[in-house]
Scaffold this motif. Sequence first.
Motif, PDB file in Angstrom:
ATOM      1  N   UNK A  10     -22.519  23.774 -26.028  1.00  0.00           N
ATOM      2  CA  UNK A  10     -23.205  23.362 -24.801  1.00  0.00           C
ATOM      3  C   UNK A  10     -22.204  23.179 -23.661  1.00  0.00           C
ATOM      4  N   UNK A  11     -21.083  22.535 -23.968  1.00  0.00           N
ATOM      5  CA  UNK A  11     -20.072  22.279 -22.942  1.00  0.00           C
ATOM      6  C   UNK A  11     -19.462  23.574 -22.428  1.00  0.00           C
ATOM      7  N   UNK A  12     -19.135  24.474 -23.348  1.00  0.00           N
ATOM      8  CA  UNK A  12     -18.544  25.751 -22.940  1.00  0.00           C
ATOM      9  C   UNK A  12     -19.519  26.556 -22.094  1.00  0.00           C
ATOM     10  N   UNK A  13     -20.772  26.551 -22.492  1.00  0.00           N
ATOM     11  CA  UNK A  13     -21.794  27.291 -21.754  1.00  0.00           C
ATOM     12  C   UNK A  13     -21.891  26.779 -20.317  1.00  0.00           C
ATOM     13  N   UNK A  14     -21.925  25.468 -20.148  1.00  0.00           N
ATOM     14  CA  UNK A  14     -22.007  24.879 -18.805  1.00  0.00           C
ATOM     15  C   UNK A  14     -20.769  25.204 -17.977  1.00  0.00           C
ATOM     16  N   UNK A  15     -19.594  25.006 -18.559  1.00  0.00           N
ATOM     17  CA  UNK A  15     -18.351  25.210 -17.816  1.00  0.00           C
ATOM     18  C   UNK A  15     -18.123  26.681 -17.490  1.00  0.00           C
ATOM     19  N   UNK A  16     -18.367  27.551 -18.441  1.00  0.00           N
ATOM     20  CA  UNK A  16     -18.189  28.985 -18.189  1.00  0.00           C
ATOM     21  C   UNK A  16     -19.150  29.468 -17.108  1.00  0.00           C
ATOM     22  N   UNK A  17     -20.377  28.963 -17.119  1.00  0.00           N
ATOM     23  CA  UNK A  17     -21.347  29.366 -16.107  1.00  0.00           C
ATOM     24  C   UNK A  17     -20.919  28.886 -14.730  1.00  0.00           C
ATOM     25  N   UNK A  18     -20.383  27.686 -14.648  1.00  0.00           N
ATOM     26  CA  UNK A  18     -20.025  27.101 -13.362  1.00  0.00           C
ATOM     27  C   UNK A  18     -18.761  27.700 -12.766  1.00  0.00           C
ATOM     28  N   UNK A  19     -17.783  28.032 -13.630  1.00  0.00           N
ATOM     29  CA  UNK A  19     -16.464  28.406 -13.108  1.00  0.00           C
ATOM     30  C   UNK A  19     -15.952  29.755 -13.578  1.00  0.00           C
ATOM     31  N   UNK A  20     -16.599  30.365 -14.543  1.00  0.00           N
ATOM     32  CA  UNK A  20     -16.107  31.626 -15.087  1.00  0.00           C
ATOM     33  C   UNK A  20     -15.323  31.393 -16.357  1.00  0.00           C
ATOM     34  N   UNK A  21     -15.380  32.347 -17.246  1.00  0.00           N
ATOM     35  CA  UNK A  21     -14.759  32.203 -18.563  1.00  0.00           C
ATOM     36  C   UNK A  21     -13.258  31.996 -18.461  1.00  0.00           C
ATOM     37  N   UNK A  22     -12.594  32.735 -17.586  1.00  0.00           N
ATOM     38  CA  UNK A  22     -11.134  32.685 -17.521  1.00  0.00           C
ATOM     39  C   UNK A  22     -10.601  31.404 -16.893  1.00  0.00           C
ATOM     40  N   UNK A  23     -11.439  30.674 -16.172  1.00  0.00           N
ATOM     41  CA  UNK A  23     -10.974  29.497 -15.430  1.00  0.00           C
ATOM     42  C   UNK A  23     -11.095  28.206 -16.217  1.00  0.00           C
ATOM     43  N   UNK A  24     -11.596  28.262 -17.432  1.00  0.00           N
ATOM     44  CA  UNK A  24     -11.854  27.054 -18.221  1.00  0.00           C
ATOM     45  C   UNK A  24     -10.941  27.041 -19.448  1.00  0.00           C
ATOM     46  N   UNK A  25     -10.224  25.954 -19.622  1.00  0.00           N
ATOM     47  CA  UNK A  25      -9.332  25.837 -20.779  1.00  0.00           C
ATOM     48  C   UNK A  25     -10.091  25.258 -21.976  1.00  0.00           C
ATOM     49  N   UNK A  26      -9.536  25.467 -23.162  1.00  0.00           N
ATOM     50  CA  UNK A  26     -10.134  24.897 -24.363  1.00  0.00           C
ATOM     51  C   UNK A  26     -10.099  23.370 -24.309  1.00  0.00           C
ATOM     52  N   UNK A  27      -9.059  22.827 -23.690  1.00  0.00           N
ATOM     53  CA  UNK A  27      -8.963  21.370 -23.562  1.00  0.00           C
ATOM     54  C   UNK A  27     -10.116  20.822 -22.721  1.00  0.00           C
ATOM     55  N   UNK A  28     -10.467  21.531 -21.652  1.00  0.00           N
ATOM     56  CA  UNK A  28     -11.577  21.089 -20.807  1.00  0.00           C
ATOM     57  C   UNK A  28     -12.901  21.109 -21.564  1.00  0.00           C
ATOM     58  N   UNK A  29     -13.070  22.102 -22.412  1.00  0.00           N
ATOM     59  CA  UNK A  29     -14.290  22.159 -23.228  1.00  0.00           C
ATOM     60  C   UNK A  29     -14.343  20.958 -24.169  1.00  0.00           C
ATOM     61  N   UNK A  30     -13.211  20.626 -24.776  1.00  0.00           N
ATOM     62  CA  UNK A  30     -13.153  19.456 -25.648  1.00  0.00           C
ATOM     63  C   UNK A  30     -13.532  18.187 -24.889  1.00  0.00           C
ATOM     64  N   UNK A  31     -12.971  18.019 -23.703  1.00  0.00           N
ATOM     65  CA  UNK A  31     -13.248  16.820 -22.910  1.00  0.00           C
ATOM     66  C   UNK A  31     -14.711  16.759 -22.488  1.00  0.00           C
TER      67      UNK A  31
END
Length: 210
Positions: A10-31
Amino acid sequence: MSDTRERLLDAAERLYAARGVDAVSLREILQEAGARNATAVQYHFGDRAGIVRAILARHAPEVEARRHALLDAYEDGEQGVRPLAGALVRPLAARLADESGRAYLQVWADVVNRPAPLVPVAVLDDPEDSLCRWRTLVEPLLEEDAARLHRRFTAILYASIELARRARSGPRTDDRLFTSYLIDVVTAILGAPVSPETRRLAAERDAARR
């Protein structure tokens, strides 16, 4: 499926949609997911490509079922380019109806619209996959030069980008007009004649490659 895996997805889906796949780190998904284990992403998905595959797989059953049903109708007699354009667009447009679906459309467009695929594209050669089936049915309706110039991919790319744009601006109360017009434009893309200039330039390119 574990609660942690779902929260990460769920977190990855939200972050990737908002900022793009390449702009999101794995650490941000964890947080974003509130996960305590620093290796949770690697454990459940391996890497970024694994997360993207999981997001696409989450929505694939509904998209695949809808597209196969439309292709069945086409093969049963609903012939023409527009029904095939509809079979490309409508299963994806149906995902505009919910938040997760809108995020998926933005991730899907990001995956399609890049020089090198983020995830394996062998699925396009899998006869059980609806896009492979769609491509096979469209090919006989294209001019030879249009097929050679990857007209089907142009249609897929355009539809994906427009659906992602719509998803970013949503939700809307009614997507029917948008969907119908997008099908009109995809129909035009698939059926547009190849100009003499483009034929000449393509022939020159092919000659230079020999």
